[in-house]
Enzyme design. Structure first.
Site, mmCIF file in Angstrom:
data_model
loop_
_atom_site.group_PDB
_atom_site.id
_atom_site.type_symbol
_atom_site.label_atom_id
_atom_site.label_comp_id
_atom_site.label_asym_id
_atom_site.label_seq_id
_atom_site.Cartn_x
_atom_site.Cartn_y
_atom_site.Cartn_z
ATOM 1 N N GLU A 163 0.885 -1.182 0.000
ATOM 2 C CA GLU A 163 0.000 0.000 0.000
ATOM 3 C C GLU A 163 0.910 1.216 0.000
ATOM 4 O OE1 GLU A 163 -3.014 -0.106 -0.563
ATOM 5 O OE2 GLU A 163 -3.847 -1.992 0.160
ATOM 6 N N CYS A 199 -2.186 9.521 2.748
ATOM 7 C CA CYS A 199 -1.758 8.955 1.459
ATOM 8 C C CYS A 199 -2.718 9.280 0.327
ATOM 9 C CB CYS A 199 -1.582 7.450 1.590
ATOM 10 S SG CYS A 199 -3.055 6.625 2.189
HETATM 11 P P1 NAD Z 1 8.400 4.950 4.603
HETATM 12 O O1 NAD Z 1 8.311 4.149 3.374
HETATM 13 O O2 NAD Z 1 9.576 5.823 4.804
HETATM 14 O O3 NAD Z 1 8.335 3.992 5.893
HETATM 15 C C1 NAD Z 1 7.385 2.971 6.042
HETATM 16 C C2 NAD Z 1 7.942 1.869 6.916
HETATM 17 O O4 NAD Z 1 9.119 1.329 6.327
HETATM 18 C C3 NAD Z 1 8.326 2.320 8.320
HETATM 19 O O5 NAD Z 1 7.902 1.326 9.233
HETATM 20 C C4 NAD Z 1 9.831 2.439 8.264
HETATM 21 O O6 NAD Z 1 10.458 2.148 9.499
HETATM 22 C C5 NAD Z 1 10.219 1.387 7.230
HETATM 23 N N1 NAD Z 1 11.417 1.748 6.457
HETATM 24 C C6 NAD Z 1 11.828 2.989 6.105
HETATM 25 N N2 NAD Z 1 12.957 2.920 5.373
HETATM 26 C C7 NAD Z 1 13.277 1.605 5.264
HETATM 27 C C8 NAD Z 1 14.335 0.885 4.624
HETATM 28 N N3 NAD Z 1 15.309 1.512 3.971
HETATM 29 N N4 NAD Z 1 14.337 -0.458 4.716
HETATM 30 C C9 NAD Z 1 13.367 -1.105 5.381
HETATM 31 N N5 NAD Z 1 12.343 -0.468 6.000
HETATM 32 C C10 NAD Z 1 12.297 0.860 5.955
HETATM 33 O O7 NAD Z 1 7.040 5.792 4.691
HETATM 34 P P2 NAD Z 1 6.586 6.859 5.767
HETATM 35 O O8 NAD Z 1 7.391 8.093 5.609
HETATM 36 O O9 NAD Z 1 6.530 6.231 7.107
HETATM 37 O O10 NAD Z 1 5.071 7.124 5.272
HETATM 38 C C11 NAD Z 1 4.774 7.956 4.197
HETATM 39 C C12 NAD Z 1 4.465 7.173 2.935
HETATM 40 O O11 NAD Z 1 3.509 6.157 3.196
HETATM 41 C C13 NAD Z 1 3.819 8.059 1.869
HETATM 42 O O12 NAD Z 1 4.343 7.743 0.612
HETATM 43 C C14 NAD Z 1 2.341 7.682 1.944
HETATM 44 O O13 NAD Z 1 1.605 7.920 0.769
HETATM 45 C C15 NAD Z 1 2.452 6.221 2.253
HETATM 46 N N6 NAD Z 1 1.214 5.725 2.857
HETATM 47 C C16 NAD Z 1 0.441 4.869 2.128
HETATM 48 C C17 NAD Z 1 -0.753 4.412 2.645
HETATM 49 C C18 NAD Z 1 -1.635 3.471 1.873
HETATM 50 O O14 NAD Z 1 -2.477 2.836 2.499
HETATM 51 N N7 NAD Z 1 -1.480 3.351 0.562
HETATM 52 C C19 NAD Z 1 -1.157 4.816 3.931
HETATM 53 C C20 NAD Z 1 -0.329 5.676 4.635
HETATM 54 C C21 NAD Z 1 0.854 6.131 4.098
#
Ligand code: NAD
Length: 469
Positions: A215, A249
């Protein structure tokens, strides 16, 4: 902040591996009782949840009640009501070619699941996806974002009070801990976050051919037709964009409005933003803050860069770095190379782009990655259908924004860069299950028609089958 250590993660993982067969065989009654207990403890902790979200990013109690607690309550109740039916084998239509075969789908739990969530809805997202996972009969490790410590503490308490670690466990950590988790073998990984990290998750999953749901995010446009009640549309967009301070999102990322609407829409945004948040949104009790300094700085830099390149602020533009506050900001004339136009904004800045012909708006959307959501505002159904037909998006809402995710019978999903697979409701249950195809052959085996040795009779049978299929 205490992250879960790698050895604790390994201990939980091994315990869940041992326990997954037992959880797999749990009955509908058992799973429903788990979900009911989860729902009751959430209701009991309502005030504490509101407080935690306020501490994490100044989110108002009522906004938490609507977007975090109500959302979870609706989802849990929907699953509890329907789970018995979803778990039953589902017959498929009989085939003319196989009149003696009773064919059906059997819902098999996948086994051990990993759920990774972001910080922007730090209560709703882990619980909603965990609910699908429990309903489908899996064990789960839930990895929360490192940027919402107060909400994490509460989620962890609720889960550890209800479930043993060999069934459901909450893990806290950042890149190092998540990388370690991704090195382990799971039967399903459900990831919510950015497309950038989504690619890392997909690559890790490919090593074990682990099934995934991604997602993700993207630039979700709102396209406005000439022929609308513009005041209503502007109010609607203000709510959808500035709830959670734009850190949603599926928030409208930018607006495509007709050139003739320029004067009226800009006036309306100026007026309606004051109606919504008062003369100074900083003092509004309803307006959240940016989650942390890093995200604040990213948004501030993009806004400064846009202004330097000739962008015009229609409303807002102020900020306060001490409190990670960014005023609800509407902007136009943003350079196409500015990150506000190339990347997901994920904050309270709303660019307006004007089009003359609708084809220009469609081309503008299609030049970018497929968005998570696309909004269309028009009284003309042909206009709405035209936009849907000539664009692609994870979901679309016509004449409103964001409410498509509240419909219990619609899936939540992106498409390609905005996501893979489907979540919530029956779709969430299916994602965490394997839909196993079963053909139950009654009386004579079908394959007897083709038994060796092949003869003229076999050939005649083949010709007959080819005629009827
Ligand atoms: P992110 O991708 O930076 O982080 C998400 C998760 O991944 C966190 O738990 C984080 O600890 C982990 N993570 C981060 N970097 C990593 C890496 N290099 N290796 C492994 N794991 C890692 O996202 P965010 O900043 O927490 O959230 C914002 C993003 O999430 C936006 O793009 C938003 O659109 C998206 N989002 C999508 C939905 C949906 O349902 N489609 C809902 C909410 C947020």
């Amino acid at each position: 902040m205490a992250f879960t250590t790698v050895s604790e993660i390994d201990k939980i993982y091994s315990a869940q591996l041992k326990n997954k067969a037992e959880i797999k065989h749990s009955t509908a009654e058992k799973r429903i009782s788990w979900l009911k207990k989860l729902l009751s403890s959430i209701i009991a902790e309502e005030k504490a949840i509101e407080k935690a979200l306020y501490l994490d990013f100044h989110k108002s109690g009522i906004e938490t009640a609507i977007t975090e607690i109500l959302a979870v309550q609706v989802e849990l109740k929907h699953i509890i009501k329907n789970l018995r039916g979803w778990m039953k084998d589902k017959s498929v239509r009989r085939s003319l070619m196989m009149p003696n075969v009773n064919a059906y789908l059997h819902y098999e739990p996948k086994g051990n699941a990993l759920i990774i969530t972001p910080w922007n809805y730090p209560f709703q997202l882990p619980i909603v996806h965990l609910a699908s996972c429990i309903a489908a009969g899996n064990t789960a490790i839930v990895k929360l974002s490192e940027f919402s410590p107060n909400t994490n503490k509460l989620v962890k308490n609720i889960i550890s009070n209800l479930f043993s670690e060999d069934h459901i466990a909450v893990v806290e950590g950042a890149v190092e801990e998540t990388t370690h988790l991704l090195d382990l073998r799971f039967d399903h990984i459900h990831f919510t976050g950015s497309p950038k990290v989504g690619k890392i998750v997909m690559e890790a999953a490919s090593k074990n051919l682990t099934d995934i749901t991604l997602e993700l995010g993207g630039k979700s446009p709102a396209i406005i037709d000439k022929n609308v009640n513009l005041k209503k549309v502007v109010k609607n967009l203000i709510w959808a964009k500035f709830v959670n301070a734009g850190q949603t999102c599926i928030a409208p990322d930018y607006i495509l409005a007709h050139r003739h609407q320029k004067h009226q829409i800009e006036e309306l945004f100026r007026k309606e933003l004051v109606e919504a948040f008062g003369n100074d949104a900083f003092n509004s009790p309803d307006y959240a803050r940016i989650i942390n300094e890093k995200q604040f700085q990213r948004l501030q830099d993009n806004l400064n860069d846009a202004k330097n390149l000739g962008a015009v602020i229609i409303s807002g533009g102020n900020s306060d770095s001490k409190t990670n506050y960014i005023e609800p900001t509407v902007i136009t004339n943003v350079a196409s190379t500015n990150p506000l136009m190339t990347d997901e904004i994920f904050g309270p800045i709303l660019p307006i782009v004007y089009y003359s012909q609708i084809q220009e708006a469609i081309d503008f959307v299609n030049q970018k990655e497929k968005p998570l959501a696309l909004y269309v505002f028009s009284k003309d159904d042909n206009f709405n259908k035209h936009i849907i037909r000539y664009t692609s998006a994870g979901s679309t809402c016509i004449n409103d924004a964001m409410i498509q995710i509240m419909h219990p019978n619609l899936p939540f999903s992106g498409v390609n860069n905005s996501g893979i697979g489907q979540s919530t409701g029956r779709y969430g249950f299916i994602s965490f299950s394997h839909e196993r195809a079963v053909a139950n052959v009654k009386i004579t085996p079908i394959s007897s028609m083709f038994w060796f040795p092949y003869t003229e009779k076999t050939n005649k049978m083949l010709q007959w089958i080819r005629k009827i299929v």
